[in-house]
Design a protein around this motif. Sequence first.
Motif, mmCIF file in Angstrom:
data_model
loop_
_atom_site.group_PDB
_atom_site.id
_atom_site.type_symbol
_atom_site.label_atom_id
_atom_site.label_comp_id
_atom_site.label_asym_id
_atom_site.label_seq_id
_atom_site.Cartn_x
_atom_site.Cartn_y
_atom_site.Cartn_z
ATOM 1 N N ASN A 247 0.821 -1.207 0.000
ATOM 2 C CA ASN A 247 0.000 0.000 0.000
ATOM 3 C C ASN A 247 0.858 1.261 0.000
ATOM 4 O OD1 ASN A 247 -3.217 -0.219 0.544
ATOM 5 N ND2 ASN A 247 -2.175 -2.065 1.229
ATOM 6 N N VAL A 248 1.963 1.252 0.731
ATOM 7 C CA VAL A 248 2.874 2.394 0.701
ATOM 8 C C VAL A 248 3.429 2.585 -0.703
ATOM 9 C CG1 VAL A 248 5.093 3.257 1.534
ATOM 10 C CG2 VAL A 248 3.449 2.276 3.140
ATOM 11 N N ALA A 249 3.815 1.481 -1.346
ATOM 12 C CA ALA A 249 4.314 1.568 -2.718
ATOM 13 C C ALA A 249 3.241 2.108 -3.655
ATOM 14 C CB ALA A 249 4.787 0.189 -3.187
ATOM 15 N N ALA A 250 1.980 1.709 -3.436
ATOM 16 C CA ALA A 250 0.895 2.209 -4.277
ATOM 17 C C ALA A 250 0.682 3.703 -4.071
ATOM 18 C CB ALA A 250 -0.389 1.445 -3.973
ATOM 19 N N VAL A 251 0.781 4.171 -2.823
ATOM 20 C CA VAL A 251 0.630 5.609 -2.562
ATOM 21 C C VAL A 251 1.748 6.386 -3.246
ATOM 22 C CG1 VAL A 251 0.705 7.366 -0.765
ATOM 23 C CG2 VAL A 251 -0.639 5.302 -0.422
ATOM 24 N N LEU A 252 2.980 5.913 -3.105
ATOM 25 C CA LEU A 252 4.106 6.596 -3.747
ATOM 26 C C LEU A 252 3.952 6.599 -5.257
ATOM 27 C CD1 LEU A 252 7.076 5.246 -1.569
ATOM 28 C CD2 LEU A 252 5.926 7.474 -1.424
#
Length: 854
Positions: free
Chosen positions: A400-405
């Motif tokens: 999810n962090v990768a998706a936000v970035l």
Amino acid sequence: MGDVAKAGIRTTTDGTAAGAAGVDEPEAGVVAAVEVVEVVELLVPGLGPVDRDALLWPKGVDRISGDNKAGLYRAGQPDTGVVPGTRGQPLVREVYDWTRLTIGGASRALWLFLLPFLLVNRVAWMQPRWPSGADGRLTKAAGALYEFGARLLALTLTVLVVGTFGQVAMDQFAWQCSPEAATAMCGKQAVAAVRGLPGGSQAALAVAALVPAVVVFVLLLVARDTKQEYLPVLETVSARETEDARRRRSAEGEDGHPLELRGFWEHNRRDPGIAAQHVWAGLLTTAALLTWTPLHESPRGSLAKVLGIVLFCVISAMSLVVVMSVPVLHRKFGIRLPEASWRAAWVARVPYLEGKKFTRPADDDADDGYGDGDGDEVAVLPLWPTRYPVLAGICCGGVNVAAVLYCLWPDRDWTVTGRLPGIDGQATLLLVTQGIGILLLLLGSVFLPTGGSRRGMALFGHAGVAVAVHACFLGWIYTVALGQWASSGLAGEHEGPVVTEPVKRMGMILLPVLLITAVCWAAISVVVRLLPLPTRAGRPGSEEPDHPRARLDKDDRRHLSEVTAARRRHCYLLRELDWLTGLTALAVVTLIVLFDRVDWVDDPRDGASSFVYDLLGMASIPLLAALATLMVLAFRTLALRPEMRQNAGLAWAFGAFWPRAVHPFAPPSWTVRAVPELVRRLRFLLRDPHRLVLIRAESMGAVLVLAAVWQLESDERLRIGLLSSGCPVRKHFVRQYPGFVCADSIRWLAPCGTRERLGAWINVWRDTDPLGGPMDMGCVDVQWSDDAERGEGTTFDLCPRTEEQPVFPPIEGHRGYSTDKRLIPLRDRLLGQLVGGREELGVCGGNCGGTTTR
């Protein structure tokens, strides 16, 4: 509890207890048994609030005229509370009051919003047959197929809920209300709120993605361990002993009766890792929504496009792992750890890993949950990711962090038009997946039953499929309602953001489904009205010369019709509900397919098709508003009125009877507290070999007692007498849950059975009771006449009004078993049967003073 009174009991030739308190000498022809035994009477009431004092000290009052509204009462013969045939020795009475487990506090009203999860959890337990180790490969494959279909549907409901909040926050608010949108869809306040976020549409999407992520953790809070709601009970058996018993029963081919497995209610093998599995599914749904839109907007051949494809492939692979997360694979894939190896010693020093180990026979390579492996055991450390919730959560958080970035990647030109890219595709894929899950359930239910066993099952074994359709449709209705409410809230001076096409279609079929349901209910009622009731000699309503309707006045005929209607409900009500459920499910599936195949649904033309399209679309709005109003009123009523929570406890007791099997967000099961607690008490009472236990159980209390009795040893069952009344186990549970509440298991408990039997058992029922019914065993069943009729055995007659009784007696139906004056003689007879068999059980130790004639 105090000292238990010791009483010597003599029995007559028919096995009934002879005499009463103060009888000195036996009657002629009766051989007295002078051995002293201890008898404890345990009362297990049915649903509803319990007056404990009234149960422990029954009131000596009989109603001689009138009904529940008004009547005349007289002091009756008080319950002596003694063992029959003794010199006034008291019968020790205990009450197990479990009913408050199903009532709860005001927060219990929230279960209305968890109804789809509750229904899909029931689907898992409605499996037509539980395969045993002696079954063939086809039956085992059908059982695995059914269970996988139930798990798949449970996952889709989680994705549906999380995706709905993602649709509202990310599509309707952050995307369609964006100032960069080509067409204004929202009011000024909504547009200003989105404009206030730095970074434009990219930042708005990233912030809006917090909403479905928060929903996941709110649901996880709801899915907390059941024993946090229902206080932990001291285990009756360890998990290791339960697993050993399972393997032993599987090797002997006896695991087709799962409720007889020791530790069934404490160690549920059907839900390993489901909390992590569903949290993972929810977080991956959020990550997919965050990834697909920027991937769609990235230029072809750019670095952002490549990274987006890689990230989406990772999300898809993790989603496949979640879908395939079933107990079979949990047990199949793992690292073997011989006890003497250094690896086993290292794992033992890691607390997090040590708790994940399980043992299995060394040659049990093909153990699939129904396996019958045997041999030396080795420790196995599972490799399946969802068995490790913390690691699974870290992986999902990283994605999810990768998706936000990736969503915040700079230098990307956004084209904000229409609906959020991918939101329609996600809803369509979800609907198709639910169709696949229902098809798997249908295939499993077709091949699981054998022989003529379907005849005694609800909808011939397909009730689980029908309930699954209802669970999914109800989840979609919640989705439509939330989308419509959000659209109207964001509209302002515009028409408001549009919902996705699959969601809109599910709302459009609501009116046809309701109309078809009403027509089906009317047709079923007419058909049932034409069906004849089982006739007995002297029964009112049958065409018999002693009851010609011409001799009855208007009030008599009305009362006769009410009694006949009560009998009709007893015979056909559950079947009516089953067929209504099945036909409604068929209507839902048909309309979904029809709306998907008809061209004018996608592109309505002028004329009648456009009129129908607009009519269905407009009709869904007031229907959903009415649904919202009913939900709010029901929630408010349940939260503020304790008496309504007591009534809702009836539905809770049936719906939340089974532990969580496929969905962690289902309401917690009260039986995981009640059954082990009752088992503990029974084992404590039976620890003394000179003690006998007589259980008086009513309604759901009788179901609870049977669940506990199945957990006892054979020698303990032989010292138990059961007096059940209004018991729904055969009438409801065997039909709805034939794979778990097996008719064979009930038949084996009968005193006339050959194995696992109880010392004595009498089951009381009325043919006006819509829930309770017979066990279909002549040595157990005793039919009572209703208060509105007179007579016994198979001959009943309408109870007319007289000078002494000027008011029609009320139709008791499912009520009044515990206060009926006929119950005490039955209890005394049961005591005689129970104590009369003590020489056979060996409790006399070979020192009985005589022979008991039965």
